[in-house]
Motif scaffolding. Structure first.
Motif, PDB file in Angstrom:
ATOM      1  N   VAL A   7       0.814  -1.218   0.000  1.00 42.75           N
ATOM      2  CA  VAL A   7       0.000   0.000   0.000  1.00 42.75           C
ATOM      3  C   VAL A   7       0.850   1.271   0.000  1.00 42.75           C
ATOM      4  O   VAL A   7       0.417   2.322  -0.465  1.00 42.75           O
ATOM      5  CB  VAL A   7      -0.995  -0.013   1.193  1.00 42.75           C
ATOM      6  N   GLY A   8       2.059   1.174   0.488  1.00 43.60           N
ATOM      7  CA  GLY A   8       2.893   2.366   0.554  1.00 43.60           C
ATOM      8  C   GLY A   8       3.787   2.546  -0.664  1.00 43.60           C
ATOM      9  O   GLY A   8       4.576   3.479  -0.725  1.00 43.60           O
ATOM     10  N   ARG A   9       3.655   1.655  -1.636  1.00 43.91           N
ATOM     11  CA  ARG A   9       4.593   1.685  -2.762  1.00 43.91           C
ATOM     12  C   ARG A   9       4.282   2.818  -3.736  1.00 43.91           C
ATOM     13  O   ARG A   9       5.193   3.496  -4.207  1.00 43.91           O
ATOM     14  CB  ARG A   9       4.561   0.344  -3.491  1.00 43.91           C
ATOM     15  N   ALA A  10       3.019   3.014  -4.046  1.00 41.29           N
ATOM     16  CA  ALA A  10       2.661   4.053  -5.027  1.00 41.29           C
ATOM     17  C   ALA A  10       2.788   5.440  -4.400  1.00 41.29           C
ATOM     18  O   ALA A  10       2.416   5.635  -3.246  1.00 41.29           O
ATOM     19  CB  ALA A  10       1.238   3.826  -5.518  1.00 41.29           C
ATOM     20  N   PRO A  11       3.321   6.393  -5.153  1.00 37.60           N
ATOM     21  CA  PRO A  11       3.399   7.757  -4.619  1.00 37.60           C
ATOM     22  C   PRO A  11       2.004   8.332  -4.393  1.00 37.60           C
ATOM     23  O   PRO A  11       1.032   7.886  -5.000  1.00 37.60           O
ATOM     24  CB  PRO A  11       4.115   8.543  -5.724  1.00 37.60           C
ATOM     25  N   TYR A  48      -4.645  -1.655  -9.289  1.00 38.34           N
ATOM     26  CA  TYR A  48      -3.508  -1.271  -8.438  1.00 38.34           C
ATOM     27  C   TYR A  48      -2.333  -0.781  -9.284  1.00 38.34           C
ATOM     28  O   TYR A  48      -1.526   0.018  -8.834  1.00 38.34           O
ATOM     29  CB  TYR A  48      -3.043  -2.461  -7.597  1.00 38.34           C
ATOM     30  N   GLY A  49      -2.251  -1.289 -10.511  1.00 37.39           N
ATOM     31  CA  GLY A  49      -1.116  -0.919 -11.356  1.00 37.39           C
ATOM     32  C   GLY A  49      -1.407   0.272 -12.254  1.00 37.39           C
ATOM     33  O   GLY A  49      -0.691   0.495 -13.222  1.00 37.39           O
ATOM     34  N   ALA A  50      -2.450   1.038 -11.938  1.00 35.30           N
ATOM     35  CA  ALA A  50      -2.799   2.213 -12.746  1.00 35.30           C
ATOM     36  C   ALA A  50      -1.634   3.203 -12.761  1.00 35.30           C
ATOM     37  O   ALA A  50      -0.782   3.162 -11.868  1.00 35.30           O
ATOM     38  CB  ALA A  50      -4.037   2.867 -12.159  1.00 35.30           C
ATOM     39  N   PRO A  51      -1.562   4.081 -13.783  1.00 32.02           N
ATOM     40  CA  PRO A  51      -0.448   5.030 -13.862  1.00 32.02           C
ATOM     41  C   PRO A  51      -0.253   5.805 -12.556  1.00 32.02           C
ATOM     42  O   PRO A  51      -1.220   6.248 -11.950  1.00 32.02           O
ATOM     43  CB  PRO A  51      -0.894   5.983 -14.987  1.00 32.02           C
TER      44      PRO A  51
END
Lengths: 102, 479
Positions: free
Chosen positions: B30-34, B348-351
């Motif tokens: 959950v913390g990976r995406a900016p 989850y892998g959205a831009p």
């Protein structure tokens, strides 16, 4: 008590007046080639005993840590509230016990 | 000694396992995406020094979202910090709570099996997954709305004063999270109206009244913000309705007729059928209201604003599957749940937002004296600029996500919105400090037009990060 409008002016006044306490705004109204971090480091280097309170509209902890880890007395988030003012008063009371800050 | 029936024991375990699985899916990396830009505004409010400042930040920069979520996030972040994972953890907790409330509501209305299937359908669907991992107030809105509807149903079925008070307080809390909750209260009123027609009395109207009374102090702010949202130009509400008057009238009448039909439809003697109609009302009234508003006033339909309705639809879907028998219900639930799980990685892998990359780029190159410019106002996703300079974000909408990732002390400055000539002047005046940066959300040629030109300056760097353009302009030394 004196007020500077830019980083360069702040450093010059710091050298002349040798203040015990500086409040330093991270984003100064006039940009003149010395940013607040450079001014802060210069003041810390030239007089480590001077207490420097950093004031900023950026509340995020990593920006705050940039200054507190380098020895700022405190990092005060704008706009000021009674809560933040009380926090500053407590810190100043510890550093300058001779002052009556009630 | 009390003996537990063997066939009942797996039931709570199954619910606990489902909640644990939902928590694991929501919390995965959950913390990976900016942080996205809007999440950074949640972070900005949460990072304020005092409760008063949190409220001020939320009210001025997050219109339509009263202060409860921001205050909760502020308290949470004071304990666990302001990392991306910490900021999103509150949403995960409410996302899991929402799964439980979907189950509890389905069980209350239609029995354990339907409740469990509804919870499975909701837990793993992409909307629930995305909102539970987003540092915004929508998963809190869903959980509170479902909790309120569940408590109202329990009151309707004879629970005591404590439950009635709970329904009122939770209803009020939901109103203090997002204006979308007003539509749930509107659905409450339609359901109460049906209840009055069916039984001649209503047990749960005091709960709706309590919710409204507790929200009264915020009504003046609600009216002011609603006017700004409806007739101003905020990020999500850009543009005006494009339909012709006859189309708008037709659509408005159609939506009103649908709500009237749902409200006035003959009361069902069978409790399950009546429960289904109530679920449909809670699901459709908010959607129809926003759709009608979009046709009559201006575009305002966003799925997230009516996200509680989609959770209600999960209960409706489980009921319909159950009508086809246990085999269809179980197989359908497994099939839809599995399909949803397969779709989740795509969501989850959205831009991802480019702010860490932009901050790293400027941090690596910039002289700390060089100012960084942002454009005032706000921009639609296709780079259109707000034509009203006094509305929107005077400090620059994208400055907040940038500030979250950029820790330098470079001065930040603002350019006037959609005035390239004035922007060129402002940047040129600051080039004496070694250079200047422009972080622009406008289309590439529009952004280039804001840069000073001439023999005394040159473009040192230009780059495109998703829909954000970054430029570095340097003065040319005298020869």
């Amino acid at each position: 008590m004196a007020e500077a409008e830019s980083g360069m002016q702040a450093v010059q006044m710091f050298r002349e007046l040798k203040p015990d306490l500086v409040t330093l705004d991270v984003m100064m109204p006039v940009i003149d080639g010395i940013d607040s971090l450079v001014a802060f480091r210069t003041m810390r280097r030239e007089n480590p005993q001077a207490a420097i309170l950093v004031v900023s509209a950026v509340p995020f902890e990593k920006t705050r840590d940039t200054f507190t880890e380098e020895g700022a007395l405190g990092y005060v988030i704008k706009p000021f509230t009674k809560f933040s003012f009380d926090q500053v008063r407590l810190r100043l009371g510890r550093v300058f016990p001779e002052l009556d800050l009630r | 000694m009390t003996r537990v029936c063997g066939c009942c024991r797996p039931r709570p375990l199954a619910v606990i396992a489902l909640l644990a699985a939902a928590a694991a899916v929501y919390a995965y990396h959950v913390g990976r995406a900016p942080l996205a830009a809007s999440e950074a505004y949640s972070a900005l409010a949460a990072a304020q020094a005092s409760v008063e400042s949190v409220a001020r930040s939320a009210l001025s920069l997050d219109p339509g979202k009263p202060v409860l979520y921001h205050l909760l996030l502020h308290g949470f972040c004071r304990v666990v910090g302001q990392s991306e994972a910490a900021l999103r953890s509150v949403s995960i907790a409410f996302g899991v709570a929402a799964v439980y409330f979907v189950f509890a509501l389905g069980q209350e209305l239609f029995g354990f099996e339907v409740g469990f299937c509804a919870a499975v359908l909701w837990a793993f669907n992409p909307l629930a997954g995305v909102l539970a991992r987003w540092a915004r107030m929508y998963s809190m809105l869903i959980a509170l709305a479902l909790g309120h509807v569940l408590a109202m149903e329990k009151v309707r079925r004879g629970s005591g004063v404590a439950m009635l008070l709970g329904a009122g307080v939770v209803g009020s809390a939901m109103l203090y999270v997002h204006f979308g909750a007003i539509l749930i209260v509107a659905a409450d009123l339609v359901v109460i109206f049906r209840e009055l027609r069916r039984t001649g009395t209503s047990r749960c109207w005091p709960a709706a009244a309590i919710a409204c009374i507790l929200f009264l102090p915020f009504v003046p702010i609600t009216i002011a913000q609603s006017r700004a949202l409806l007739f101003g130009h905020w990020m999500d509400w850009l543009g005006v309705s494009k339909g012709s008057p006859s189309q708008m009238l037709l659509f408005g009448c159609g939506a009103a007729a649908a709500v009237l039909w749902l409200g006035l439809a003959a009361p069902q003697a069978e409790r399950r059928r009546e429960g289904l109609q109530q679920c449909l009302l809670y699901a459709l009234v908010p959607m129809l209201a926003l759709a009608a508003g979009s046709a009559l006033v201006r575009p305002m339909f966003e799925v997230r604003y009516v996200s509680p309705s989609f959770a209600m639809l999960a209960v409706v879907a489980a009921y319909w599957l159950d009508c086809g028998g246990a085999w269809l219900r179980n197989l359908g639930t497994v099939a839809i749940g599995a399909l949803s799980l397969m779709l989740l990685p795509l969501c989850y892998g959205a831009p991802r937002d480019p702010w860490p990359a932009i901050a790293a780029k400027i941090g690596a190159v910039a002289n700390p004296s060089e100012p960084i410019f942002f454009e005032a106002g706000f921009f639609s996703p296709d780079g259109q600029v707000n034509p009203f300079p006094d509305q929107g974000f005077p400090q620059g909408f994208f400055r907040v996500p940038f500030d979250y990732y950029f820790h330098g002390a470079n001065p930040r400055a603002v350019l006037p919105a959609a005035q390239p000539a004035a922007a060129r002047k402002v940047i040129a005046a600051q080039l004496g400090h070694g250079g200047a940066w422009l972080v622009s959300a406008r289309k590439w040629p529009d952004a280039l037009a804001e840069l000073p030109r001439g023999r005394d300056c040159r473009l040192d760097y230009s780059g495109r990060f998703s829909r954000i353009s970054v430029f570095h302009v340097k003065p040319v030394p005298d020869r």
